[in-house]
Structure formats: C-alpha cells, structure tokens
Motif scaffolding. Sequence first.
Motif, PDB file in Angstrom:
ATOM      1  N   ASP A 177       0.816  -1.217   0.000  1.00 16.59           N
ATOM      2  CA  ASP A 177       0.000   0.000   0.000  1.00 16.59           C
ATOM      3  C   ASP A 177       0.848   1.264   0.000  1.00 16.59           C
ATOM      4  O   ASP A 177       0.335   2.363  -0.150  1.00 16.59           O
ATOM      5  CB  ASP A 177      -0.921   0.024   1.210  1.00 16.59           C
ATOM      6  CG  ASP A 177      -2.028  -1.003   1.108  1.00 16.59           C
ATOM      7  OD1 ASP A 177      -2.431  -1.333  -0.022  1.00 16.59           O
ATOM      8  OD2 ASP A 177      -2.486  -1.475   2.154  1.00 16.59           O
ATOM      9  N   THR A 178       2.169   1.122   0.200  1.00 19.27           N
ATOM     10  CA  THR A 178       3.073   2.266   0.278  1.00 19.27           C
ATOM     11  C   THR A 178       4.357   1.958  -0.484  1.00 19.27           C
ATOM     12  O   THR A 178       4.901   0.872  -0.356  1.00 19.27           O
ATOM     13  CB  THR A 178       3.429   2.570   1.748  1.00 19.27           C
ATOM     14  OG1 THR A 178       2.232   2.746   2.481  1.00 19.27           O
ATOM     15  CG2 THR A 178       4.277   3.815   1.858  1.00 19.27           C
ATOM     16  N   ARG A 208      -1.474   4.069  -1.166  1.00 21.79           N
ATOM     17  CA  ARG A 208      -2.722   3.671  -1.828  1.00 21.79           C
ATOM     18  C   ARG A 208      -3.877   4.475  -1.254  1.00 21.79           C
ATOM     19  O   ARG A 208      -4.032   4.616  -0.047  1.00 21.79           O
ATOM     20  CB  ARG A 208      -2.980   2.182  -1.643  1.00 21.79           C
ATOM     21  CG  ARG A 208      -4.151   1.693  -2.489  1.00 21.79           C
ATOM     22  CD  ARG A 208      -4.410   0.219  -2.297  1.00 21.79           C
ATOM     23  NE  ARG A 208      -3.238  -0.594  -2.581  1.00 21.79           N
ATOM     24  CZ  ARG A 208      -2.879  -0.994  -3.797  1.00 21.79           C
ATOM     25  NH1 ARG A 208      -3.574  -0.622  -4.835  1.00 21.79           N
ATOM     26  NH2 ARG A 208      -1.823  -1.757  -3.957  1.00 21.79           N
TER      27      ARG A 208
END
Length: 63
Positions: free
Chosen positions: A3-4, A19
């Motif tokens: 997500d990062t 994200r």
Amino acid sequence: MSDTYIIEVSSQAAGIVIRDRGGFRFFAASHRFNALEGQVFRTAREAERAAIRLIAGEFSAAA
C-alpha cells in the motif's frame, strides 16, 4: 500488493505514494518534488515516471 512505495529518482528520495481511493497519492520528500504533492496516480510506477519527468523539466501539473 503493498500500500506504500518509496519513489526515488537518480538515487534521490522524491517522495512516497500511499494507496488511496482511485490510485496512489504522492507525498513529496523534498521541495524539488512539491509540484507532485497530493496528486493521485493510477499506479506507483506512474508516480515514479512523473517524478522523473519533473526532474527532466518535462512535467506539467495538468498532465
């Protein structure tokens, strides 16, 4: 899938993307990349390409 992501250009930290709804939101690591701050990109790779274009002088905020 992460997500990062950390975005680097020529071994220099450009920022991170996290994200978000609709893609990945950019957070600048230095003032050189402030033009990308807060922008949402479809992919982390697209954010990296924008950072590269910014350093090369080809980036437009409307792009």
